[in-house]
Design a protein around this motif. Structure first.
Motif, PDB file in Angstrom:
ATOM      1  N   GLY A  29       4.022   4.398   1.614  1.00  0.00           N
ATOM      2  CA  GLY A  29       2.816   3.856   1.012  1.00  0.00           C
ATOM      3  C   GLY A  29       3.095   2.721   0.040  1.00  0.00           C
ATOM      4  O   GLY A  29       2.203   1.932  -0.266  1.00  0.00           O
ATOM      5  N   ARG A  30       4.319   2.616  -0.419  1.00  0.00           N
ATOM      6  CA  ARG A  30       4.689   1.569  -1.370  1.00  0.00           C
ATOM      7  C   ARG A  30       5.274   0.331  -0.689  1.00  0.00           C
ATOM      8  O   ARG A  30       5.646  -0.612  -1.366  1.00  0.00           O
ATOM      9  N   MET A  31       5.339   0.357   0.635  1.00  0.00           N
ATOM     10  CA  MET A  31       5.895  -0.773   1.377  1.00  0.00           C
ATOM     11  C   MET A  31       4.891  -1.918   1.416  1.00  0.00           C
ATOM     12  O   MET A  31       3.689  -1.698   1.303  1.00  0.00           O
ATOM     13  N   PRO A  32       5.368  -3.160   1.599  1.00  0.00           N
ATOM     14  CA  PRO A  32       4.458  -4.307   1.657  1.00  0.00           C
ATOM     15  C   PRO A  32       3.479  -4.197   2.817  1.00  0.00           C
ATOM     16  O   PRO A  32       3.688  -3.432   3.764  1.00  0.00           O
ATOM     17  N   TRP A  33       2.441  -5.002   2.768  1.00  0.00           N
ATOM     18  CA  TRP A  33       1.363  -4.930   3.750  1.00  0.00           C
ATOM     19  C   TRP A  33       1.842  -5.180   5.175  1.00  0.00           C
ATOM     20  O   TRP A  33       1.324  -4.592   6.122  1.00  0.00           O
ATOM     21  N   PHE A  34       2.853  -6.021   5.361  1.00  0.00           N
ATOM     22  CA  PHE A  34       3.254  -6.363   6.724  1.00  0.00           C
ATOM     23  C   PHE A  34       3.956  -5.212   7.441  1.00  0.00           C
ATOM     24  O   PHE A  34       4.045  -5.209   8.654  1.00  0.00           O
ATOM     25  N   VAL A  35       4.430  -4.222   6.682  1.00  0.00           N
ATOM     26  CA  VAL A  35       5.027  -3.049   7.310  1.00  0.00           C
ATOM     27  C   VAL A  35       3.956  -2.258   8.058  1.00  0.00           C
ATOM     28  O   VAL A  35       4.202  -1.704   9.126  1.00  0.00           O
TER      29      VAL A  35
END
Length: 88
Positions: A29-35
């Motif tokens: 959930g803390r990964m950037p949007w493109f993940v």
């Protein structure tokens, strides 16, 4: 022989990648949007491109790509183990 080993490592990397993406670990959930782009398929495309590049290096007879892919697979396995066993 290098192509077969890289292919088998690729299958393992895809399986680990899917397991991590399906784990619903809070870290995801803390990964950037493109993940999360395309429902997580964007990262699978990147995984495929890495596998394809390593296979092309092996087919050309260059050892750098396969060695780099083996190192990547070891690091990927270790990070997946950390995430899937909730050690992170």
């Amino acid at each position: 022989m290098a192509i077969l080993i890289i292919f088998l490592l690729g299958v393992g990397n895809f399986a680990l990648h899917r397991a991590v993406m399906d784990s619903d670990h809070p870290l995801l959930g803390r990964m950037p949007w493109f993940v999360h782009l395309l429902g997580g398929r964007f990262t699978m495309v990147v995984e495929f491109l890495l596998l394809f590049a390593a296979l092309m290096f092996a087919e050309q007879g260059n050892a750098t790509g396969p060695i780099a892919y083996v190192v990547y697979s070891v690091l990927n396995s270790f990070s997946a183990w950390l995430i899937l066993t909730d050690r992170v």
